[in-house]
Write a protein that holds these residues in place. Structure first.
Motif, PDB file in Angstrom:
ATOM      1  N   LEU A 201       6.050  -6.262  10.098  1.00  0.00           N
ATOM      2  CA  LEU A 201       5.858  -7.602   9.557  1.00  0.00           C
ATOM      3  C   LEU A 201       4.574  -8.203  10.128  1.00  0.00           C
ATOM      4  CD1 LEU A 201       7.609  -9.460   7.698  1.00  0.00           C
ATOM      5  CD2 LEU A 201       8.243 -10.648   9.765  1.00  0.00           C
ATOM      6  N   ASP A 202       3.684  -8.638   9.252  1.00  0.00           N
ATOM      7  CA  ASP A 202       2.441  -9.303   9.646  1.00  0.00           C
ATOM      8  C   ASP A 202       2.688 -10.803   9.522  1.00  0.00           C
ATOM      9  OD1 ASP A 202      -0.164  -9.785  10.336  1.00  0.00           O
ATOM     10  OD2 ASP A 202      -0.992  -9.271   8.369  1.00  0.00           O
TER      11      ASP A 202
ATOM     12  N   GLU B   5      11.358 -12.953   8.809  1.00  0.00           N
ATOM     13  CA  GLU B   5      11.915 -11.731   8.238  1.00  0.00           C
ATOM     14  C   GLU B   5      11.621 -11.681   6.754  1.00  0.00           C
ATOM     15  OE1 GLU B   5      16.061 -12.091   9.348  1.00  0.00           O
ATOM     16  OE2 GLU B   5      16.560 -12.698   7.320  1.00  0.00           O
ATOM     17  N   ARG B   6      11.566 -10.468   6.231  1.00  0.00           N
ATOM     18  CA  ARG B   6      11.266 -10.282   4.817  1.00  0.00           C
ATOM     19  C   ARG B   6      11.933  -9.006   4.345  1.00  0.00           C
ATOM     20  NH1 ARG B   6       5.394 -10.740   1.853  1.00  0.00           N
ATOM     21  NH2 ARG B   6       6.166 -10.235  -0.218  1.00  0.00           N
ATOM     22  N   ILE B   7      12.451  -9.024   3.127  1.00  0.00           N
ATOM     23  CA  ILE B   7      13.090  -7.852   2.533  1.00  0.00           C
ATOM     24  C   ILE B   7      12.018  -7.031   1.821  1.00  0.00           C
ATOM     25  CG2 ILE B   7      14.783  -7.052   0.848  1.00  0.00           C
ATOM     26  CD1 ILE B   7      16.370  -9.611   1.461  1.00  0.00           C
ATOM     27  N   VAL B   8      11.991  -5.730   2.104  1.00  0.00           N
ATOM     28  CA  VAL B   8      10.966  -4.830   1.584  1.00  0.00           C
ATOM     29  C   VAL B   8      11.642  -3.675   0.869  1.00  0.00           C
ATOM     30  CG1 VAL B   8       9.101  -3.277   2.264  1.00  0.00           C
ATOM     31  CG2 VAL B   8       9.395  -5.429   3.447  1.00  0.00           C
TER      32      VAL B   8
ATOM     33  N   LYS C 107       1.385  -2.864   7.056  1.00  0.00           N
ATOM     34  CA  LYS C 107       1.638  -4.265   7.406  1.00  0.00           C
ATOM     35  C   LYS C 107       2.059  -5.042   6.166  1.00  0.00           C
ATOM     36  CE  LYS C 107      -1.185  -4.240  11.434  1.00  0.00           C
ATOM     37  NZ  LYS C 107      -2.113  -4.925  12.280  1.00  0.00           N
ATOM     38  N   VAL C 108       3.113  -5.860   6.350  1.00  0.00           N
ATOM     39  CA  VAL C 108       3.667  -6.664   5.271  1.00  0.00           C
ATOM     40  C   VAL C 108       3.464  -8.131   5.627  1.00  0.00           C
ATOM     41  CG1 VAL C 108       5.737  -7.218   3.954  1.00  0.00           C
ATOM     42  CG2 VAL C 108       5.393  -4.897   4.792  1.00  0.00           C
TER      43      VAL C 108
ATOM     44  N   ASP D  79       0.842  -1.190   0.000  1.00  0.00           N
ATOM     45  CA  ASP D  79       0.000   0.000   0.000  1.00  0.00           C
ATOM     46  C   ASP D  79       0.880   1.245   0.000  1.00  0.00           C
ATOM     47  OD1 ASP D  79      -2.017   1.845   0.315  1.00  0.00           O
ATOM     48  OD2 ASP D  79      -2.250   1.471   2.465  1.00  0.00           O
ATOM     49  N   SER D  80       0.800   2.025  -1.071  1.00  0.00           N
ATOM     50  CA  SER D  80       1.595   3.265  -1.130  1.00  0.00           C
ATOM     51  C   SER D  80       0.694   4.484  -1.163  1.00  0.00           C
ATOM     52  CB  SER D  80       2.523   3.246  -2.341  1.00  0.00           C
ATOM     53  OG  SER D  80       1.755   3.258  -3.528  1.00  0.00           O
TER      54      SER D  80
END
Length: 150
Positions: free
Chosen positions: A137-138, A100-103, A93-94, A81-82
């Protein structure tokens, strides 16, 4: 004299060179109850034919292909969401199945600054160093999944 020595050594050599008796090996097929897990190896192409993606795909590529055939996206590849800037009280929320996650952030509105990459970790809010948007992080994975990283 040489003949006598050879005759004396011949029985020893024949005993050593005699092949050992063969042992039989038997195996049994393991039985499972319930459905088998999805097969992540393709059947492969037939001789003289060019294999299709469905026949030759393996691993994660096959997982993604089978998901697309059934009508769902195996990996979440939609942009975040931007339309707003995430705040510490209301972060963006990702979704993630890993701890872990790269965003990548391009700002709000989209493409308002260069792409900045950072790593989100479970239970920690991160801010973009360029625009200050907050991300969280979700996590939806296994609870003790982080103990199995190598």
């Amino acid at each position: 004299m040489l003949n006598v020595a050879l005759r004396a050594a011949r029985p020893v050599v024949f005993r050593i060179a005699r092949p050992a008796p063969l042992r039989t090996l038997s195996t049994t097929v393991s039985r499972r109850s319930g459905a088998l897990p999805p097969q992540l190896f393709g059947s492969g192409g037939k001789t003289g034919e060019i294999a299709t993606d469905e026949q030759q795909a393996t691993g994660l590529e096959r997982f993604q292909l089978l998901g697309e055939m059934e009508g769902y996206d195996a990996f979440d590849l939609q942009p975040l969401d931007s339309s707003r800037v995430g705040t510490l009280q209301d972060p963006i929320k990702v979704y993630s199945l890993d701890t872990e996650r790269i965003v990548g952030c391009t700002g709000s509105p989209a493409d308002s600054h260069e792409l900045h990459w950072f790593t989100l970790r479970k239970d920690k809010i991160r801010r973009c160093s360029e625009c200050g948007s907050a991300y969280k992080l979700d996590f939806h994975g296994a609870e003790h999944h982080e103990a199995h990283h190598h």
